[in-house]
Design an enzyme around this catalytic site. Structure first.
Site, PDB file in Angstrom:
ATOM      1  N   ASN A   1       3.956  -1.400   7.203  1.00 21.54           N
ATOM      2  CA  ASN A   1       4.782  -0.742   6.170  1.00 21.54           C
ATOM      3  C   ASN A   1       3.859  -0.627   4.970  1.00 21.54           C
ATOM      4  O   ASN A   1       3.609  -1.629   4.288  1.00 21.54           O
ATOM      5  CB  ASN A   1       5.948  -1.626   5.721  1.00 21.54           C
ATOM      6  CG  ASN A   1       7.067  -1.756   6.729  1.00 21.54           C
ATOM      7  OD1 ASN A   1       8.152  -1.215   6.555  1.00 21.54           O
ATOM      8  ND2 ASN A   1       6.834  -2.510   7.779  1.00 21.54           N
TER       9      ASN A   1
ATOM     10  N   CYS B   1       0.081  -5.259   9.687  1.00 22.26           N
ATOM     11  CA  CYS B   1      -0.157  -4.494   8.466  1.00 22.26           C
ATOM     12  C   CYS B   1      -1.440  -4.861   7.732  1.00 22.26           C
ATOM     13  O   CYS B   1      -2.516  -4.463   8.124  1.00 22.26           O
ATOM     14  CB  CYS B   1       1.055  -4.585   7.549  1.00 22.26           C
ATOM     15  SG  CYS B   1       0.986  -3.268   6.296  1.00 22.26           S
TER      16      CYS B   1
ATOM     17  N   GLU C   1       5.639  -9.912  -0.986  1.00 23.74           N
ATOM     18  CA  GLU C   1       5.520 -10.615   0.308  1.00 23.74           C
ATOM     19  C   GLU C   1       5.207 -12.093   0.133  1.00 23.74           C
ATOM     20  O   GLU C   1       5.667 -12.935   0.901  1.00 23.74           O
ATOM     21  CB  GLU C   1       4.447  -9.953   1.177  1.00 23.74           C
ATOM     22  CG  GLU C   1       4.907  -8.658   1.784  1.00 23.74           C
ATOM     23  CD  GLU C   1       3.986  -8.180   2.885  1.00 23.74           C
ATOM     24  OE1 GLU C   1       3.787  -8.891   3.877  1.00 23.74           O
ATOM     25  OE2 GLU C   1       3.451  -7.053   2.741  1.00 23.74           O
TER      26      GLU C   1
ATOM     27  N   LYS D   1       2.237 -13.266  10.554  1.00 25.61           N
ATOM     28  CA  LYS D   1       1.274 -12.557   9.696  1.00 25.61           C
ATOM     29  C   LYS D   1       0.447 -13.515   8.839  1.00 25.61           C
ATOM     30  O   LYS D   1       1.002 -14.347   8.116  1.00 25.61           O
ATOM     31  CB  LYS D   1       2.034 -11.564   8.808  1.00 25.61           C
ATOM     32  CG  LYS D   1       1.154 -10.671   7.946  1.00 25.61           C
ATOM     33  CD  LYS D   1       2.031  -9.657   7.214  1.00 25.61           C
ATOM     34  CE  LYS D   1       1.258  -8.696   6.357  1.00 25.61           C
ATOM     35  NZ  LYS D   1       2.146  -7.717   5.708  1.00 25.61           N
TER      36      LYS D   1
ATOM     37  N   GLU E   1       5.809  -3.218  11.987  1.00 27.88           N
ATOM     38  CA  GLU E   1       6.107  -4.447  11.226  1.00 27.88           C
ATOM     39  C   GLU E   1       7.549  -4.366  10.714  1.00 27.88           C
ATOM     40  O   GLU E   1       8.016  -3.296  10.307  1.00 27.88           O
ATOM     41  CB  GLU E   1       5.160  -4.503  10.013  1.00 27.88           C
ATOM     42  CG  GLU E   1       5.440  -5.616   9.015  1.00 27.88           C
ATOM     43  CD  GLU E   1       4.623  -5.467   7.713  1.00 27.88           C
ATOM     44  OE1 GLU E   1       4.410  -4.321   7.258  1.00 27.88           O
ATOM     45  OE2 GLU E   1       4.217  -6.499   7.167  1.00 27.88           O
TER      46      GLU E   1
ATOM     47  N   ASN F   1       6.637 -13.475   8.538  1.00 29.91           N
ATOM     48  CA  ASN F   1       6.600 -12.065   8.931  1.00 29.91           C
ATOM     49  C   ASN F   1       5.968 -12.061  10.328  1.00 29.91           C
ATOM     50  O   ASN F   1       4.760 -12.290  10.470  1.00 29.91           O
ATOM     51  CB  ASN F   1       5.754 -11.303   7.903  1.00 29.91           C
ATOM     52  CG  ASN F   1       5.799  -9.804   8.106  1.00 29.91           C
ATOM     53  OD1 ASN F   1       6.108  -9.317   9.182  1.00 29.91           O
ATOM     54  ND2 ASN F   1       5.459  -9.065   7.065  1.00 29.91           N
TER      55      ASN F   1
HETATM   56  N1  CDT Z   1       3.035  -4.620   4.532  1.00 27.88           N
HETATM   57  C1  CDT Z   1       1.771  -4.688   4.061  1.00 27.88           C
HETATM   58  O1  CDT Z   1       1.037  -5.619   4.349  1.00 27.88           O
HETATM   59  N2  CDT Z   1       1.397  -3.677   3.252  1.00 27.88           N
HETATM   60  C2  CDT Z   1       0.112  -3.662   2.606  1.00 27.88           C
HETATM   61  C3  CDT Z   1       0.232  -2.954   1.310  1.00 27.88           C
HETATM   62  C4  CDT Z   1      -0.981  -3.084   0.518  1.00 27.88           C
HETATM   63  S1  CDT Z   1      -0.959  -2.113  -0.879  1.00 27.88           S
HETATM   64  C5  CDT Z   1      -1.828  -0.716  -0.397  1.00 27.88           C
HETATM   65  C6  CDT Z   1      -0.970  -2.992   3.439  1.00 27.88           C
HETATM   66  O2  CDT Z   1      -2.078  -3.525   3.495  1.00 27.88           O
HETATM   67  O3  CDT Z   1      -0.748  -1.911   4.001  1.00 27.88           O
END
Ligand code: CDT
Length: 308
Positions: free
Chosen positions: A193, A168, A142, A123, A46, A106
């Site tokens: 990420n 993600c 985000e 996304k 991502e 995204n």
């Molecule tokens: N980039 C992204 O979507 N990150 C989220 C962070 C959530 S907080 C643990 C994820 O679901 O990995």
């Protein structure tokens, strides 16, 4: 031919001041390694091209438009497209997309071995919040910088397999997997990420977070009888840690390749897409076993409502 060597190109941290050209050079170095190992389809994370900027707050969100791409490919990424075409390699990667209409997404794309973008995904599940929250130890903005995706979870036939993408946080939602499962998906790529710590509760811990990541990907792959490549951007970015844990999972839900470090690293596996047929024709034969008359609430209701 149902066999293909697939790869995940994990990318170590990208600092705020790194240029797109520097990042693309790292991506190409991993692509070269992948080619040497016979990989013909390679997945990147991502937001591969930039630091994970949603950890930062900008009062005027336009200040962050410089993290977005207005066209793809563009001058910085064209060398990646060219190298892949030279190798006859398909690939997928994520980036931040700013449309001509001024919308921010995204996004990730699948690029064919001929160098054409054949599928775009924006996304769907955006985690975090949209306003600065002073009580938080870390911001995760985000929802401030992106619109929820408008593409849905489509698939495309590429290089002999049915391929789809999620990004993600989508990997934690069974709905993402099932929508692609219902289209016969055989390979789902998930770039991510994931901050090792980004809320008020430090107790959650990195091990638990990695466990939940792996649990989600393995379950999604098993329950839809598909291969999955989940690939991280990870390590330290501008003083913030994101966990690694890139994996390739087979249609039985087993991890068949795993990254060992937190930097740029290639993982590979020889996938045999014929193996997807077993689960799809037995325990997860959707046509035979699903009971859609009982699933209406999934689409009719978003949040929990307690009626009893
Ligand atoms: N980039 C992204 O979507 N990150 C989220 C962070 C959530 S907080 C643990 C994820 O679901 O990995």
């Amino acid at each position: 031919m149902s066999k293909m060597i697939i790869g995940g190109a994990q990318i170590g941290g990208i600092q705020k001041d790194e240029t797109r050209e520097e990042v693309v050079a790292r991506m190409i170095a991993l692509m070269d390694q992948a080619h040497e190992k016979g990989v013909t389809y390679l997945a990147y994370p991502e937001m591969t091209l930039t630091t994970f900027f949603p950890r930062f707050y900008a009062e005027d969100r336009a200040e962050f438009d410089h993290w977005f791409e207005t066209e793809m490919p563009n001058a910085a990424t064209q060398p990646l497209f060219d190298r892949a075409k030279e190798y006859g390699m398909g690939f997928t990667f994520g980036y931040c997309e700013l449309t001509p209409e001024g919308q921010h997404f995204n996004t990730s794309v699948i690029v064919s071995p001929e160098g054409e973008i054949i599928l775009k995904y924006r996304k769907t599940h955006l985690p975090g919040h949209s306003e600065y929250e002073p009580e938080r130890t870390h911001q995760h903005l985000e929802k401030r910088y992106f619109l929820p995706g408008d593409t849905g979870f489509n698939v495309v036939r590429n290089q002999g397999a049915i391929m789809g993408m999620s990004i993600c946080n989508d990997r934690r939602w069974p709905e993402s997997w099932r929508v692609m499962g219902l289209q016969g998906v055989e390979l789902v790529t998930v770039g991510y990420n994931t901050p090792s710590q980004n809320n008020l509760s430090a107790e959650e811990g990195i091990e638990r977070r990695i466990y939940h990541h792996e649990l989600s990907v393995c379950a999604g792959a098993y329950q839809n009888s598909t291969y999955a490549v989940a690939v991280a951007k990870c390590g330290m970015e501008d003083g913030n840690h994101m966990f690694a844990g890139s994996i390739i999972v087979d249609p039985d839900g087993f991890v068949v390749a795993r990254a060992t470090g937190e930097g740029d690293e290639l993982i590979t596996h020889e996938a045999d897409f014929a193996k997807c047929a077993f689960g799809k024709s037995t325990i997860f034969n959707f046509a035979a076993h699903r009971r859609t008359e009982h699933y209406g609430l999934i689409c009719a209701r978003t949040g929990v409502q307690i009626d009893v």
